[in-house]
Design an enzyme around this catalytic site. Structure first.
Site, short mmCIF file in Angstrom:
data_model
loop_
_atom_site.label_atom_id
_atom_site.label_comp_id
_atom_site.label_asym_id
_atom_site.label_seq_id
_atom_site.Cartn_x
_atom_site.Cartn_y
_atom_site.Cartn_z
N SER A 5 -4.28 2.06 -10.07
CA SER A 5 -3.86 0.96 -9.19
C SER A 5 -5.05 0.42 -8.43
O SER A 5 -5.71 1.15 -7.66
CB SER A 5 -2.80 1.44 -8.21
N HIS A 66 2.66 -5.56 -10.60
CA HIS A 66 3.81 -5.04 -9.86
C HIS A 66 4.05 -5.96 -8.68
O HIS A 66 3.30 -5.93 -7.70
CB HIS A 66 3.48 -3.60 -9.42
N MET A 137 9.74 3.88 -8.30
CA MET A 137 8.86 4.09 -7.13
C MET A 137 9.06 5.50 -6.58
O MET A 137 10.18 5.90 -6.31
CB MET A 137 9.17 3.08 -6.03
N GLY A 144 -0.77 2.42 -0.39
CA GLY A 144 -1.26 3.53 -1.19
C GLY A 144 -1.42 4.76 -0.32
O GLY A 144 -1.26 4.70 0.91
N GLY A 145 -1.71 5.88 -0.97
CA GLY A 145 -2.05 7.10 -0.24
C GLY A 145 -0.88 7.83 0.40
O GLY A 145 -1.10 8.69 1.25
N ASP A 175 5.28 5.37 -9.89
CA ASP A 175 4.27 4.75 -9.02
C ASP A 175 4.41 5.29 -7.60
O ASP A 175 5.45 5.09 -6.95
CB ASP A 175 4.49 3.23 -9.04
N GLY A 176 3.33 5.95 -7.15
CA GLY A 176 3.29 6.41 -5.76
C GLY A 176 3.04 7.90 -5.65
O GLY A 176 3.85 8.70 -6.12
N SER A 198 -5.06 6.12 -5.22
CA SER A 198 -6.08 6.91 -4.51
C SER A 198 -6.61 8.05 -5.36
O SER A 198 -7.78 8.42 -5.23
CB SER A 198 -5.53 7.40 -3.17
C1 DX5 Z 1 2.54 1.14 -3.44
C2 DX5 Z 1 1.97 0.65 -4.74
C3 DX5 Z 1 1.29 1.67 -5.55
C4 DX5 Z 1 0.07 2.27 -4.88
C5 DX5 Z 1 0.01 3.69 -5.28
O1 DX5 Z 1 3.42 0.21 -2.94
O2 DX5 Z 1 3.01 0.12 -5.55
O3 DX5 Z 1 0.92 1.16 -6.83
O4 DX5 Z 1 -1.13 1.66 -5.24
O5 DX5 Z 1 -1.02 4.29 -4.59
P1 DX5 Z 1 -1.22 5.88 -4.60
O6 DX5 Z 1 -1.44 6.28 -6.03
O7 DX5 Z 1 -2.39 6.08 -3.72
O8 DX5 Z 1 0.06 6.47 -4.04
ZN ZN Z 2 2.50 -0.45 -7.63
#
Ligand code: DX5
Ligand code: ZN
Length: 228
Positions: A5, A66, A137, A144-145, A175-176, A198
């Site tokens: 991402s 997304h 999700m 993120g993170g 995702d997440g 991340s």
């Molecule tokens: C959050 C996003 C994710 C995000 C995931 O709303 O949809 O794609 O980038 O980040 P990580 O992998 O750090 O949880």
């Molecule tokens: Zn995403």
């Protein structure tokens, strides 16, 4: 499949950050995940169509867009027309998700539907017949993170069963909070494509992080459809 991402990348160097994970086929990122946020559907603002258009020129890795935006019925097709490989809209935001999927496919993209952690799948099972990907999700969308929410794996398991028994035909994405500690549980539950922000761009060597995540997922996955 691994989809880094770009939300966790350096926004001032997006082309370089895409190149950093591109690798050779079967080794680098399968897709680049692009989190479009509008500060309405989620409380964060990232990038939109002009940035996606610029990235399409800068990389040959397929873009997985997304869209965390209100009114995807109005805006999503533009991303498909621009050349995004997969365009995902949120079930909670789409007014006519079946019509939207048809329009996305007609514009040459794969159509993706995403559900937030608290959104059940049951109301969307018929709708999903029109989609190519389901993005589950595993954090609240917006940032993120955050920490992985293992309870969403029940949804992954149930959709995996429907795909394996031929009742649905789609690719399952998560995702997440995906990292070396969480990817195996997601793979065991039946995920095909893992988004990681991340865990990839926070690593000192993003390309190596992609390879390591794929190895872990491969070792834990009972499904081999995505190894081709
Ligand atoms: C959050 C996003 C994710 C995000 C995931 O709303 O949809 O794609 O980038 O980040 P990580 O992998 O750090 O949880
Ligand atoms: Zn995403």
């Amino acid at each position: 499949m691994i989809a880094p991402s770009m939300l966790a990348a350096d926004f001032a160097r997006l082309a370089d950050e895409a190149a950093a994970v591109a690798g050779s086929p079967g080794e680098g990122a399968d897709w680049l995940h692009i989190d479009v946020m509008d500060a309405h559907f989620v409380p964060n603002l990232t990038f939109g169509l002009p940035v996606v258009e610029a990235l399409l020129k800068a990389t040959s890795v397929p873009l997985d867009c997304h869209l965390m935006i209100d009114d995807p019925d109005r805006w999503a097709v533009g991303y498909a027309e621009a050349g995004a490989y997969n365009v995902t809209v949120h079930a909670e935001a789409a007014r006519d998700p079946v019509g939207l999927a048809k329009d996305l496919r007609a514009a040459g993209a794969r159509a993706g539907l995403s559900v937030k952690p608290g959104t059940p799948l049951e109301p969307y099972l018929e709708t999903l017949r029109h989609y190519d990907t389901l993005l589950v999700m595993s954090v609240e969308p917006g940032f993120g993170g955050q920490s992985f929410m293992p309870e969403v794996l029940d949804k992954v398991r149930s959709v995996r069963r429907m795909v394996d028994t031929g009742h649905l035909r789609l690719l399952v994405e998560i995702d997440g909070g995906i990292n070396a500690d969480t990817i195996e549980a997601a793979a065991e539950a039946g995920v095909d494509c893992f988004v990681a922000g991340s865990a990839v761009y926070g690593a000192s060597d993003p390309a190596r992080a992609v390879r390591a995540l794929r190895e872990r997922a491969r070792g834990a996955s009972p499904h081999r459809s995505w190894t081709a």
